[in-house]
Write an enzyme that holds these catalytic residues in place. Sequence first.
Site, PDB file in Angstrom:
ATOM      1  N   GLU A 175     -65.922 -19.225 -71.370  1.00  0.00           N
ATOM      2  CA  GLU A 175     -66.706 -20.436 -71.678  1.00  0.00           C
ATOM      3  C   GLU A 175     -68.187 -20.096 -71.833  1.00  0.00           C
ATOM      4  O   GLU A 175     -69.059 -20.672 -71.158  1.00  0.00           O
ATOM      5  CB  GLU A 175     -66.476 -21.511 -70.612  1.00  0.00           C
ATOM      6  CG  GLU A 175     -65.048 -22.034 -70.615  1.00  0.00           C
ATOM      7  CD  GLU A 175     -64.818 -23.243 -69.721  1.00  0.00           C
ATOM      8  OE1 GLU A 175     -65.785 -23.681 -69.032  1.00  0.00           O
ATOM      9  OE2 GLU A 175     -63.692 -23.758 -69.692  1.00  0.00           O
ATOM     10  N   GLU A 306     -56.749 -21.644 -70.878  1.00  0.00           N
ATOM     11  CA  GLU A 306     -56.851 -22.694 -69.858  1.00  0.00           C
ATOM     12  C   GLU A 306     -56.327 -23.992 -70.451  1.00  0.00           C
ATOM     13  O   GLU A 306     -56.838 -24.459 -71.473  1.00  0.00           O
ATOM     14  CB  GLU A 306     -58.296 -22.888 -69.366  1.00  0.00           C
ATOM     15  CG  GLU A 306     -58.830 -21.725 -68.534  1.00  0.00           C
ATOM     16  CD  GLU A 306     -60.210 -21.997 -67.952  1.00  0.00           C
ATOM     17  OE1 GLU A 306     -60.541 -23.192 -67.727  1.00  0.00           O
ATOM     18  OE2 GLU A 306     -60.965 -21.031 -67.738  1.00  0.00           O
TER      19      GLU A 306
END
Length: 503
Positions: A175, A306
């Site tokens: 991220e 994820e």
Amino acid sequence: MPEARVVIDLDVPGATISRHLYGHFAEHLGRCIYGGFYVGEDSDIPNAGGIRLDVVEALRALQIPNLRWPGGCFADEYHWKDGIGPKADRPSMVNTHWGNVEENNHFGTHEFMALCELLGAAPYVNGNVGSGTVREMSEWVEYLTREGDSPMVRQRKANGRDEPWKVPFWGIGNEAWGCGGNLRAEAYADLARRYATFLKDHGDNKLYRIAAGAADDDLAWTEALLKAVSCLGCGRDPKNIFQAISFHYYTVAGSWEHKGSATDFGLDDYYRTIQKAQGIERVIKAHSALMDAYDPERKIGLVLDEWGTWWDVEPGTNPGFLYQQNAMRDALVASLHFDVFHRHSERLVMANIAQTVNVLQAMLLTDENGALVRTPTYHVFEMNKGHHDAAVLPVHVVEGRTHDLDGTAMELVSASASVKDGRALVSLSNLDPESSLDVVLDLRGADPVEPIGRLLTASTPQTHNTAAAPDAVAPAPLMVEPESRGLRVTLPPHSFATVSLEL
């Protein structure tokens, strides 16, 4: 009773459904590692080197293919050299992302590799780009995978491991658009090229380098990574710098500030959850279409490392630990995700549910007293094992049911199928929370025999398993009846089923 018809072409095998689409994720977050996977060697709970053995046994039953570690956001503040050597000598650290707790680094590289060996799972190591260095990550690869007499090899041997491990999967940060550095897409793309260049193959350990990708459908982020290794319409293969691009997608039915309860919800909340989960297909299609433009031969994989439901934490628990219950609704979110994954298995090569133990949409819930609970989501993974490395089959829901939500017709029947070693496996979900459904399996191209049906359902979508009632949601046999067009099954409301067929 309403009826649906599902057409399955048993003689038209397609792309292989990689077993790695059933991957898992373990972050230093709450009680996922400490108190979940790892209880310490002095614990009264049976363990091997501190690794909790009942957790291992439960996950081995899923044939867990890979495990991503140490994060997540935690990966970009983790310095691996603090987690090797004698435990008494390891420095502590502060987990600033998750609860601001202090960790003693007793679960580090060797413990993770021991866990993967116990599980029979391929390690997926996520490196530190946000606060680390290229050298640090490069040396981690060397430490883990090189043989001979290099500096990192000597250090590994001094810490008790002579032979290198096989570590195929490496994440280049996490991220990077957020907790991994708040970088712009182009800035991260340059970093990903640089880091990947210095992540070397040692011996016969071939790295699969995964660039940290987008949130949801941020196609601009994905395009920046594609431009870093390819060009639009140029007709050349992408540069072999990184081998995959990731993205993340969570099912959040409410707002990020008020996500809602895992177990106390109404029908409207239920439908909005299913609608949000179904959105994963739109997102995968968008990333895939963009990747097809830059990489028409599909040399670069798409990785969803994820995914899962995200609810408000259970009352009375640390809000930074993300501990939530797991109900029949969560199981259906998982089942329909897998149907989508199967349909897109030509491009989607890996997926990792968040997370394996005690965090978000977990497989297992444990406590300090030794209890272990298999969640409804766990059972979906177990029932779908037959899809691992199988060939996807064409499936068409030609007569289904829908529900109108805010002017949009939601599909209430989800299905997929695959074939491997002379057996087909059909997965079916009745997403209607109130009505049963007769499903006709219109089987074409073969005359299967010996159908075996299994059913996962509960009295309500809110039903969940606890230490006091560990089997409130558990698989049961499902009656499969012959029908002129194939087979017929009856699915109760909010249920998931599999039908295995010998061809």
